[in-house]
Design an enzyme around this catalytic site. Structure first.
Site, PDB file in Angstrom:
ATOM      1  N   GLU A 203       6.898   5.983   2.863  1.00 21.40           N
ATOM      2  CA  GLU A 203       6.363   6.682   4.033  1.00 21.40           C
ATOM      3  C   GLU A 203       7.409   6.561   5.130  1.00 21.40           C
ATOM      4  OE1 GLU A 203       3.811   8.503   4.091  1.00 21.40           O
ATOM      5  OE2 GLU A 203       2.810   7.949   2.246  1.00 21.40           O
TER       6      GLU A 203
ATOM      7  N   CYS B 241       4.945   7.793  13.821  1.00 21.52           N
ATOM      8  CA  CYS B 241       5.774   8.504  12.833  1.00 21.52           C
ATOM      9  C   CYS B 241       5.463   9.992  12.784  1.00 21.52           C
ATOM     10  CB  CYS B 241       5.606   7.880  11.457  1.00 21.52           C
ATOM     11  SG  CYS B 241       3.911   7.903  10.815  1.00 21.52           S
TER      12      CYS B 241
END
Length: 469
Positions: A208, A245
């Site tokens: 990720e 993010c």
């Protein structure tokens, strides 16, 4: 020490205890109970590490973890069941099914920006699937990492789930070990290192990562729609001081709306954070001096490009706080902004560059020529515009007419594509990420069709061709 923990976890997994669904569920329910008991400690730790208010801490971390736990405990039995699938007629009279089985010993490496959520959410999926786990939280969020370690030790024996704290030396030591699965959340640079180390043992990974997530604003928005769009973009961009993010990294707005859009965004900043955001106790801080200095260098470049920013931007070095910054960088076809660090690197801070476009093809081309982002956001009331962008742009996931909220849905996979990551998790998708789907054909011995066996004849070939087409 690390090798001892791994050896204990391997022995524990081989004992078969984690294969019991009631055993897994019992520990997940206990984790939920201990999290609720430590809500105050979690909030204090997140305030210490990132300056998160109690509302933001619960909304974006504790509450999200509790939601993931509720989903896991509610569905763990159904997710763990064998799944019957159709059997080809050529295999008559067999039955076919899939058994979800745990990989075994899992390593979860988590980042500092959402230290509770991004540590425990993958751990929950891994435990629900029947694995043992070593969790390595970030050294950049020490207060939260300490609370996580305390919570995990109250719920799990070390041979089941263990927390290993430390810095780069510990990370390096962990990556030299052989695991059955590695789940990493963090930067692209470290992601490449993790993948390289995993390859030495042929260990599967989920990465990720991140990237420069764009926002595209359509020219057809009304004044009211644009104000709402500005509100939602400002929320997503400056939540956790931009240290998210999936935060909007930059905005592409039609040139006819640019001035009004910039004014609307500045208006929403004032409404959310006040005239002087640094005086707002609920406005957070940058995680450490290294990232604070990096952002300040980035903003200094912007000030040279846009002198007006020198009058509007301020910071508190002693408290690692930076006011929200909006920078107008001109047309998307102008190459000058591309030389700025803010347009080359993922920002991960409270800085929002805004570019303009006159033709949507130019905006698509700009995004398409760059690495595929983790997220993208489209603001429009026009169906054709929406469907064109959803089809043409390649990204991990995103929203139409909002930002970042897609990651809060357990029934959708969350993950990147290309350089923004590989693999996904959340809800069922997290359970399956940490499970090997074992395929079984169960065939009785009382009937055996002879057509597959030699010697082959024309009749056998005819039967095979009839079945397999």
């Amino acid at each position: 020490m690390i090798q001892d923990i791994i050896n204990k976890q391997r022995a524990f997994f081989r004992s078969g205890k984690t294969l019991s669904v009631p055993f897994r569920k019992e520990h997940l329910e206990k984790l939920k109970e201990v999290l609720l008991e430590n809500d105050g400690k979690i909030g204090a730790a997140l305030m210490s590490d990132l300056g998160k208010s109690s509302v933001e801490a619960y909304m974006c971390e504790t509450g999200m973890v509790l939601s993931e736990l509720s989903h896991a405990t509610r569905h763990i039995r159904s997710y763990s069941r064998r799944r019957r699938v159709p059997t080809p007629l050529a295999q008559f009279p067999a039955r076919s099914f899939i058994i979800p089985e745990p990989y075994g010993n899992v390593l979860v490496m988590s980042p500092w920006n959402y230290p509770l959520l991004l540590s425990l959410a993958p751990v929950i999926s891994a435990v629900a699937a029947g694995n043992t786990v070593i969790l390595k939280p970030s050294a950049y969020s020490p207060a939260t990492s300490a609370v996580i370690a305390d919570i995990v030790r109250k719920v799990f024996p070390e041979e089941y789930v263990a927390v290993v704290e430390g810095g780069r030396d510990v990370n390096s030591d962990l990556l030299e070990q052989k695991f059955d699965y590695i789940f990493f959340t963090g930067s692209k640079t470290v992601g490449r290192l993790v993948m390289g180390k995993a390859a030495e043992h042929l260990t599967p990974v989920t990465l990720e990562l991140g990237g420069k997530s764009p926002v595209i604003v359509d020219r057809r928005l009304t004044a009211a729609e644009m104000q709402t769009a500005a509100r939602r973009i400002v929320f997503g961009k400056f939540l956790n001081c931009g240290q998210t993010c999936v935060a909007p990294d930059y905005v592409l707005v039609h040139e006819s709306l640019a001035e009004d859009f910039l004014a609307a965004c500045r208006d929403e900043i004032r409404k959310m954070f006040g005239e002087h955001p640094l005086e707002n106790p609920d406005y957070g801080k940058i995680v450490n001096r290294k990232h604070f200095d990096r952002l300040c260098r980035m903003i200094s470049e912007l000030k040279e490009y846009d002198p007006h920013m020198a009058e509007t931007w301020s910071s508190e070095p002693e408290n690692l706080r930076i006011e929200p910054v909006i920078a107008s960088l001109g047309d998307v076809n102008d190459c000058a902004p591309d030389s700025l660090t803010v347009m080359q690197e993922e920002i991960f801070g409270p800085v929002m560059p805004v570019l303009t476009y006159s033709d949507i093809k130019d905006a698509i081309k700009y995004i398409d020529e760059r690495p595929r982002p983790l997220a993208a956001y489209i603001f429009t009331s026009d169906r054709t515009f929406r469907e064109t962008l959803l089809a043409r742009l390649h990204f991990g996931g995103g929203c139409v007419n909002d930002t970042i909220i897609h990651l809060a849905t357990e029934d959708m996979p969350f993950g990147g594509v290309g350089e923004s990551g590989m693999g996904h998790y959340h809800g069922r998708y997290g359970f399956e990420t940490f499970s090997h789907l074992k395929s079984i054909v169960d065939k009785p011995l009382w009937l055996d069709l002879p057509m597959r066996y030699q010697p082959y004849t024309r009749m056998k070939e005819k039967l095979i061709r009839m079945f397999l087409k």
